[in-house]
Each structure stands twice: as structure tokens, then as C-alpha cells.
Design a protein around this motif. Structure first.
Motif, PDB file in Angstrom:
ATOM      1  N   THR A 151       0.732  -1.290   0.127  1.00 19.11           N
ATOM      2  CA  THR A 151      -0.016   0.035  -0.077  1.00 19.11           C
ATOM      3  C   THR A 151       0.952   1.360  -0.084  1.00 19.11           C
ATOM      4  N   PHE A 152       2.173   1.100   0.045  1.00 17.23           N
ATOM      5  CA  PHE A 152       3.042   2.197   0.120  1.00 17.23           C
ATOM      6  C   PHE A 152       2.664   3.341  -0.799  1.00 17.23           C
ATOM      7  N   GLY A 153       2.572   4.447  -0.458  1.00 13.73           N
ATOM      8  CA  GLY A 153       2.443   5.674  -1.057  1.00 13.73           C
ATOM      9  C   GLY A 153       0.701   6.034  -1.437  1.00 13.73           C
ATOM     10  N   THR A 154       0.104   4.946  -1.230  1.00 16.92           N
ATOM     11  CA  THR A 154      -1.476   5.143  -1.396  1.00 16.92           C
ATOM     12  C   THR A 154      -2.040   6.404  -0.989  1.00 16.92           C
ATOM     13  N   VAL A 155      -2.773   7.313  -1.550  1.00 19.32           N
ATOM     14  CA  VAL A 155      -3.157   8.273  -0.919  1.00 19.32           C
ATOM     15  C   VAL A 155      -4.742   8.221  -0.947  1.00 19.32           C
ATOM     16  N   ASN A 156      -5.428   8.507   0.375  1.00 22.18           N
ATOM     17  CA  ASN A 156      -6.719   8.311   0.650  1.00 22.18           C
ATOM     18  C   ASN A 156      -7.138   9.810   1.125  1.00 22.18           C
ATOM     19  N   GLN A 196      -4.843  10.879   4.045  1.00 26.64           N
ATOM     20  CA  GLN A 196      -4.012   9.784   4.628  1.00 26.64           C
ATOM     21  C   GLN A 196      -2.889   9.067   3.406  1.00 26.64           C
TER      22      GLN A 196
END
Lengths: 311, 262
Positions: B166-171, B186
């Protein structure tokens, strides 16, 4: 009045110095006693005596329902039992893995100490962390206490000891496994921490939907007296109702707060409804519950705007 | 001697500015006064993070935190500033954390307010210090009791080994509030402190928020090791409904995302 207050103060100070829990068994049914705890969190003044411990006199000896928060407590519990019956303690049944309910096991470790298999696993996994916390919060009351998990897994739906038959009701939701124990001889239901009365329920391992379903199951049981883990024993379902009412309020509050974009500290400071203002520790437990339960709800209100991955 | 005169003059000027502005009502604040929390590290913090500059402890800086850190890895804090204009930057630090510096915010168009979670190693004051353009730091404080262990534990992602997925996923989410839009964002990142054995320091260092409509700068943010894993940050962004996020970590990974209120 002032002299009475100072006398009381002196008595309390002395109790702390001697680490005397001053346990007073209250008879609640034939051959059945509850040793009530105070409606507080662990502290250096109460030594962790915050929980209801039960015991039942059978023809084969005394059965404990939970063993209390410390070694000292368990030693004093044994003495308190001896004040009301000449029967020896022969077994203990642990309702769930929270430490106020089983940190007295060490004193009874040569006896069968029963618990659900998931509870046994959780005692092994989390015992040391619980001990760190309890030594910090209760101080010297904890001296020499070592987490001692239960030694016998419960597999059947009933357990017979002497002339008593205990119905074992396997539920969950307060923790990964919550055991309610119905003494079929007397109709006394030991609900463990599935039921609280006039003291805010705790949620560090809670799943609220599962817990609510378990409360429905408890309500279906035919009992004469319900002993909650924390709060007064009563012949009716008031503890079930209190706990259900509180959990529904908490769940709605957390969900609605997440929907409108509140941050955790907003939720911690929300008003407490009038229905719970007389109950103990509601603000404190709300604050803790936000830490336990809000991050997941808050994350659910966000959507993914960029997919990640590391190469 | 000259320096003393100059300092006195500057202080006098500062006082005139204070008296002349909205701060008149707060003129009772004591400059460089004693720490209300009596922290043994306050003077050290003052030198390290506020460059030894003048400060006041000021109730206008509201710091909201639980009195007890139920989870030392995720201690929620929110701060806001009321009645103080022209804030240049805001520094957040926890005196008794082994890594005290938590974040710095330069609020350009966003409100001088934020919420975040951080890792706390032991009981400590948490400070929010807002620097106004007259060179004075306004400091708010809260005390957080903690069992400890927040900074020397590995991140959950690093310990379990699944952080790369999930590294770098932006929510993100936009929420209409009374005062305008609230943006929660996040970024999935281990945020390892370097204090857990065998796991190097690995954390987001810089973030910028820009208005997607005109590319104007809304806020700049420096994050430090104590910010919790998978940081969730909340900002009050007024009427803005689209935000361009840019940032990088100490390993030169970059993070960019266009966040649009659907």
C-alpha cells in the motif's frame, strides 16, 4: 463531621499501606457470594479491586468465577472465602482474558482453572503487556503478581462440580471470547463483562455488533439473578439494558462523527447524554473507545485518490 | 550595552504592536514566563525549536489531546488558534519524547488548525507554538500521560512485511463544516523512527497543498519521525474543493495526488 472524614481518611491510608483490599463477600443466593469491586479504573488507591468476583459452594468444594486483579487479591480472596464457608476452593472458571478477571490465577495454579480456548490464547499473548500496565497503574498492590494463564480449556457446554451443574454459554464481542456461566442449581448468571451496570463498558478488544448480538443471547437465558462483571447484581435485565443502551449510543456517536468529518479529539469531547451522567467513567471510557474504534471508522470515510505500491 | 538597548527597543516596539492590535485584551500575557507544566526540558525545547526567540504561553492556542495515551502508537492531537492573525508558522513538539519534533506547518490559506496522530514514548507535554510576524511565539500546551513504548516499536507494516503493498497510496475525504471544507488525507507510509532495532529511519519529510484551480500554495508541512504510521492529517481549507498534494520522504520517494471533492 470533620473528625469522621479524617478518620475515614486515616483508615483508607492504612488500607493502602497494608495492601488490604478489605474484601467483603455478599451472599446473593444459596451458597453463592459476590465480592464487589468499586466502580473505578485501576489505581494505586483501589489496587485493581474494580471487578465482581463470584464464588459458589458445591458439595465438592468452592468454585471461583474469576480470580481478581493481583496475587495479593487472590490471597485475600481465599481468606474471605474461608470466613463464610469451611469448604476449600477447588476450581476457578475465568470469563474472559482481561487482567482484572484472572491475575489472581497464580495463587490457584495447582487447581483446575477453566477458560475458553480463545481466552487461553489471549492470556498467553497479552499477559505480559497487561502486567506492564497494571504494575504502572496499581503500583505495589501488584507485587509478585505474574500472569498465569488458565490451565484447562473448556470444550463442553456444561461443567459439573460436586452437586452443581454450570451451563457454559460461549459468546463474544466484549473480547474475542466471553463466557457467561449459569449455575443451574440457583439460577445465578455470571455474565462477565458482557454486562456492565452504571459503569461505562470498556472496548479495547470489542466488536460492538457482535457484543450486541451476545446481549440478545444473554437476554434469552432463564436466570434468577444476573451478576455483571462490573456493577450491582440484580434479579432483572437492567445490566443488559444498560450495556445495550450505552453501546448503541457509542456506536451511533462514532459513526455519525465520522460521517461529518470530526477528528478523534472532537469525539472525545462530545456531550454525555443525561441517561449516562450518573454512571461511572463514561467520559474516560468514551475517550478510550475513540482510540480503539474510531480510526477504522474514520478511514472508511476516505476514498483512494492515488493507488500506491513499492517497487 | 547597545544590544540591550536594541533589545529593549524591539520589545517596546513589540509591546506597541501588541497594544495597538487585537492583542490588547491579552496584554496580560507574560513574555518568556515560566512553563505552566513545569517541564524540565522547556528551556531546551525553546532553544532547539523556537531558536531561543521570545514567547508567551497563550490560551489562544488550543491544544486538544486525550489526558491518557491509550495507544502510544496513535495519540490523537488537534490544535487551533483563535484571535491571532499573521501566523508565519506553527511548530509542534513533545518535550519528553526521545524525538521531540513532530511537525511544522506553514498555513498560507488553510486555517491555523490541524489534527494528526503521533507516537509517544512516555508521558510528556505536547506543545503547539505559533510564530506571528512580530517575531513572538504563542505557545499552547497539553499534558499527555502514557504507558510508553510508542517510538521504539517498529511500524506494523514493517514488522509484518506488507508495507510495500500500500506504500504511497493516498486516501482523502472532503467534509463540509461550519467554517468551510475539512480535508482529511492519509498517505500510506511506515513512518519508522529509526529507534527500533535494525529498522532505519524512514518517514515523510515534506508535503505541500496547492489549490487545484489556480496552483496557489495553501500550506507547507514538515513531518518528523513521531507522526504515526500511515499518517492521517486533517486541515480546514475554507472554500477550496480541489487540492494538489506533493511531497517526499527521506528516501526520495515522492507522493503526488490530485484530491477532488466529488
Amino acid at each position: 463531621m470533620a473528625s469522621f472524614a479524617s478518620l475515614l481518611c486515616a483508615a483508607l491510608t492504612q488500607a493502602e499501606t497494608l495492601f488490604d483490599y478489605q474484601l467483603q463477600p455478599v451472599q446473593v443466593a444459596e451458597g453463592t457470594w459476590v465480592v464487589p469491586g468499586v466502580p473505578e479504573d485501576f489505581s494505586r488507591s483501589n489496587g485493581g479491586n474494580i471487578v465482581n468476583i463470584g464464588f459458589i459452594e458445591t458439595s465438592a468444594g468452592v468454585v471461583l468465577i474469576d480470580t481478581g486483579p493481583s496475587l495479593r487479591y487472590a490471597q485475600q480472596l481465599e481468606a474471605a472465602v474461608a470466613r463464610v464457608t469451611s469448604q476449600p476452593i477447588v476450581a476457578a472458571i475465568i470469563t474472559h482474558h482481561h487482567p482484572d478477571h484472572w491475575f489472581g490465577n497464580q495463587h490457584f495454579k495447582t487447581l483446575p482453572i477453566y477458560a475458553l480456548p480463545e481466552t487461553l490464547g489471549a492470556m498467553v499473548n497479552e499477559g505480559d503487556n497487561f502486567a506492564d500496565n497494571l504494575y504502572r497503574m496499581s503500583g505495589d498492590w501488584m507485587r509478585s503478581t505474574e500472569p498465569t494463564p488458565a490451565n484447562t480449556a473448556l470444550a463442553d457446554n456444561t461443567l459439573s462440580i460436586g452437586d452443581h451443574t454450570f451451563q457454559l454459554i460461549k459468546l463474544k464481542g466484549h473480547t474475542v471470547a466471553d463466557l457467561a456461566v449459569l449455575d443451574t442449581n440457583t439460577g445465578v448468571l455470571f455474565a462477565g463483562d458482557l454486562a456492565f451496570d452504571q459503569r461505562a463498558p470498556t472496548t479495547p478488544h470489542a466488536d460492538i455488533d457482535t457484543w450486541l448480538a451476545s446481549l440478545d443471547s444473554l437476554g434469552d437465558i432463564d436466570y434468577r439473578l444476573l451478576v455483571p462483571g462490573h456493577g450491582q447484581p440484580a434479579p432483572d435485565d437492567r445490566a443488559i439494558q444498560f450495556t445495550r443502551h450505552y453501546l448503541l449510543w457509542l456506536q451511533n456517536l462514532l459513526r455519525q462523527s465520522a460521517q461529518v468529518g470530526d477528528v478523534p479529539t472532537d469525539v472525545i469531547n462530545k456531550p454525555i447524554p443525561a441517561a449516562f451522567q450518573e454512571a461511572s467513567l463514561v467520559r474516560e471510557e468514551l475517550s478510550r473507545s475513540v482510540i480503539h474504534l474510531y480510526p477504522g471508522l474514520e478511514a472508511n470515510t476516505l476514498s483512494t485518490h492515488k493507488q500506491g505500491g513499492y517497487n | 550595552m547597545t544590544r540591550h538597548v536594541a533589545t529593549a527597543l524591539i520589545r517596546l516596539l513589540g509591546l506597541v504592536v501588541l497594544l495597538g492590535g487585537s492583542a490588547l485584551a491579552r496584554s496580560g500575557l507574560e513574555r518568556n514566563g515560566a512553563d505552566p507544566l513545569d517541564s524540565p526540558m522547556w528551556e531546551n525545547m525553546h532553544e532547539r525549536f523556537l531558536a531561543g526567540e521570545d514567547y508567551v504561553f497563550d490560551a489562544a492556542i488550543e491544544v486538544i489531546a486525550p489526558s491518557y495515551a491509550e495507544d502510544s502508537l496513535n495519540v490523537p492531537v488537534a490544535f487551533s488558534v483563535s484571535g491571532i492573525e499573521n501566523i508565519q508558522q506553527i511548530a509542534v513538539f513533545a518535550d519528553l519524547n526521545p524525538l521531540p519534533m513532530v511537525l511544522r506547518l506553514r498555513p498560507v490559506t488553510v486555517a491555523p488548525a490541524m489534527a494528526f496522530r503521533f507516537k509517544l514514548q512516555q508521558s510528556s507535554p505536547v506543545r503547539v507554538a505559533a510564530l506571528t510576524d512580530d517575531g513572538l511565539w504563542h505557545v499552547g500546551s497539553a499534558w499527555i500521560d502514557a504507558a510508553g513504548g510508542g517510538c521504539t516499536a517498529p511500524s506494523v507494516g514493517m514488522a509484518s512485511g506488507n508495507w510495500t503493498e500500500t506504500f504511497g497510496t493516498v486516501n482523502a475525504g472532503f467534509f463540509p463544516r461550519e467554517s468551510g471544507n475539512r480535508l482529511k488525507l492519509q498517505i500510506m507510509h511506515p513512518m519508522d523512527t529509526g529507534l527500533a532495532e535494525g529498522i532505519p529511519r524512514f518517514h515523510i519529510e515534506q508535503l505541500q497543498l496547492r489549490n487545484l484551480d489556480d496552483d496557489s500554495l495553501m500550506a507547507e508541512l514538515e513531518l518528523y519521525e513521531p507522526i504515526s504510521e500511515n499518517p492521517l492529517l486533517s486541515f480546514d481549507i475554507g472554500a477550496v474543493s480541489g487540492v494538489a498534494l506533493e511531497g517526499y520522504d527521506n528516501n526520495a520517494n515522492t507522493f503526488t495526488a490530485d484530491l477532488v471533492n466529488p
